[in-house]
Scaffold this motif. Structure first.
Motif, short mmCIF file in Angstrom:
data_model
loop_
_atom_site.label_atom_id
_atom_site.label_comp_id
_atom_site.label_asym_id
_atom_site.label_seq_id
_atom_site.Cartn_x
_atom_site.Cartn_y
_atom_site.Cartn_z
N ARG A 271 0.77 -1.30 0.09
CA ARG A 271 -0.06 -0.05 0.07
C ARG A 271 1.06 1.29 0.00
NH1 ARG A 271 -5.41 0.49 2.91
NH2 ARG A 271 -5.75 -1.23 1.73
N HIS A 272 0.60 2.12 -1.09
CA HIS A 272 1.45 3.47 -0.97
C HIS A 272 0.31 4.35 -0.19
CE1 HIS A 272 4.20 2.05 -3.98
NE2 HIS A 272 3.12 1.21 -4.65
N THR A 273 1.13 5.46 0.65
CA THR A 273 0.52 6.42 1.05
C THR A 273 1.04 7.87 0.31
OG1 THR A 273 2.20 6.76 2.61
CG2 THR A 273 0.58 5.47 3.47
N PHE A 274 -0.20 8.62 0.12
CA PHE A 274 -0.01 9.88 -0.40
C PHE A 274 -0.53 11.18 0.54
CE2 PHE A 274 -0.49 6.60 -3.61
CZ PHE A 274 0.54 6.97 -4.51
N ASP A 275 -0.18 12.38 0.30
CA ASP A 275 -0.64 13.48 1.06
C ASP A 275 -1.73 13.62 0.60
OD1 ASP A 275 1.75 13.74 2.76
OD2 ASP A 275 2.76 15.25 1.02
N ILE A 276 -2.91 13.99 1.23
CA ILE A 276 -4.25 14.25 1.05
C ILE A 276 -4.08 15.80 1.03
CG2 ILE A 276 -6.56 14.63 1.74
CD1 ILE A 276 -6.03 12.20 3.47
N GLU A 277 -4.52 16.19 -0.66
CA GLU A 277 -4.52 17.67 -0.80
C GLU A 277 -5.94 18.00 -1.17
OE1 GLU A 277 -2.18 17.95 -4.10
OE2 GLU A 277 -0.17 17.68 -3.12
N ASN A 278 -6.14 19.44 -1.00
CA ASN A 278 -7.48 19.69 -1.33
C ASN A 278 -7.56 20.40 -2.86
OD1 ASN A 278 -6.39 22.26 -1.67
ND2 ASN A 278 -7.15 23.02 0.41
N GLY A 279 -8.59 20.98 -3.43
CA GLY A 279 -8.61 21.27 -4.87
C GLY A 279 -7.54 22.34 -5.25
N PHE A 280 -7.02 22.83 -4.46
CA PHE A 280 -5.89 23.98 -4.57
C PHE A 280 -4.71 23.33 -4.41
CE2 PHE A 280 -9.93 25.99 -3.37
CZ PHE A 280 -10.09 26.81 -4.63
N GLY A 281 -4.39 22.08 -4.31
CA GLY A 281 -3.06 21.59 -4.05
C GLY A 281 -2.35 21.80 -2.46
N ARG A 282 -3.16 22.16 -1.73
CA ARG A 282 -2.45 22.43 -0.58
C ARG A 282 -2.64 21.33 0.43
NH1 ARG A 282 -5.84 27.49 -0.54
NH2 ARG A 282 -7.27 26.17 0.78
N PRO A 283 -1.58 20.77 0.87
CA PRO A 283 -1.68 19.58 2.01
C PRO A 283 -2.79 19.88 3.10
CG PRO A 283 0.48 20.01 1.58
CD PRO A 283 -0.29 21.10 0.93
N LEU A 284 -3.53 18.98 3.29
CA LEU A 284 -4.60 19.09 4.65
C LEU A 284 -3.75 18.45 5.90
CD1 LEU A 284 -7.69 17.84 2.92
CD2 LEU A 284 -6.88 20.21 3.55
N GLN A 285 -3.51 19.34 6.58
CA GLN A 285 -2.82 19.02 7.98
C GLN A 285 -3.47 18.31 8.87
OE1 GLN A 285 0.51 19.52 7.82
NE2 GLN A 285 0.22 20.45 5.90
N ASN A 286 -2.93 17.20 9.45
CA ASN A 286 -3.58 16.37 10.69
C ASN A 286 -4.86 16.01 10.27
OD1 ASN A 286 -1.19 16.72 12.16
ND2 ASN A 286 -1.75 18.73 12.70
N ARG A 287 -5.19 15.69 8.99
CA ARG A 287 -6.63 15.05 8.75
C ARG A 287 -6.51 13.73 8.24
NH1 ARG A 287 -10.30 19.55 6.51
NH2 ARG A 287 -10.16 20.89 8.25
N PHE B 48 -11.39 17.80 -1.94
CA PHE B 48 -11.71 18.80 -2.48
C PHE B 48 -12.61 19.89 -1.94
CE2 PHE B 48 -10.70 15.72 -5.57
CZ PHE B 48 -9.64 16.43 -6.44
N GLU B 49 -12.52 21.17 -1.93
CA GLU B 49 -13.42 22.09 -1.50
C GLU B 49 -14.73 22.30 -2.10
OE1 GLU B 49 -11.55 25.89 -0.83
OE2 GLU B 49 -10.04 24.99 0.55
N LEU B 50 -14.69 21.95 -3.45
CA LEU B 50 -15.89 21.81 -4.31
C LEU B 50 -16.41 20.85 -4.79
CD1 LEU B 50 -14.87 25.35 -6.16
CD2 LEU B 50 -16.57 25.16 -4.06
N GLU B 51 -17.71 20.52 -4.83
CA GLU B 51 -18.30 19.16 -5.26
C GLU B 51 -17.86 19.02 -6.67
OE1 GLU B 51 -22.56 16.87 -5.58
OE2 GLU B 51 -22.55 18.89 -5.20
N SER B 52 -18.14 20.19 -7.33
CA SER B 52 -17.86 19.95 -8.95
C SER B 52 -16.40 19.61 -9.17
CB SER B 52 -18.17 21.31 -9.56
OG SER B 52 -17.24 22.34 -9.22
N PHE B 53 -15.50 20.18 -8.55
CA PHE B 53 -13.91 19.56 -8.68
C PHE B 53 -13.89 18.30 -8.31
CE2 PHE B 53 -11.82 23.99 -7.93
CZ PHE B 53 -12.62 24.63 -9.09
N ALA B 54 -14.39 17.63 -7.16
CA ALA B 54 -14.31 16.26 -6.93
C ALA B 54 -14.98 15.16 -8.04
CB ALA B 54 -15.06 15.99 -5.53
N LEU B 55 -16.32 15.77 -8.39
CA LEU B 55 -17.02 14.98 -9.43
C LEU B 55 -16.07 14.83 -10.79
CD1 LEU B 55 -20.61 15.78 -8.83
CD2 LEU B 55 -19.38 13.73 -7.90
#
Length: 92
Positions: free
Chosen positions: A3-19, A67-74
């Motif tokens: 299993r590979h682990t990756f940083d979780i990022e939001n729609g703007f490419g910023r890492p989500l800290q401690n989430r 992602f912060e926006l549903e449309s970006f996620a979809l």
């Protein structure tokens, strides 16, 4: 299974800290394991705490993005669905 682990990022490419993504639960991961131990490719979309998460499983790799926006996620989920050649993606 590796299993590979990756940083979780939001729609703007910023890492989500401690989430921790709600999609990384063992129960959800086990839903995609076939009887022969192979993991079936899948794309899943879920909303939690005002954010949208897309989980992509491809072979022995798993990637979860936020992602912060549903449309970006979809849009991202649709692109991954096409890349993997899947008929559809799951909205949990």
């Amino acid at each position: 299974m590796r299993r590979h682990t990756f940083d979780i990022e939001n729609g703007f490419g910023r890492p989500l800290q401690n989430r921790r993504s709600p999609l990384l639960s063992k129960d959800l991961a086990m839903d995609r394991v076939a009887h022969d131990g192979e993991v079936n490719p899948c794309v899943e979309v879920i909303e939690a705490c005002g954010e949208w998460f897309v989980r992509v499983v491809d072979g022995d790799e798993e990637l979860t993005r936020a992602f912060e926006l549903e449309s970006f996620a979809l849009t991202y989920a649709e692109g991954q669905r096409r890349r993997l050649g899947l008929a559809d993606f799951d909205r949990l």
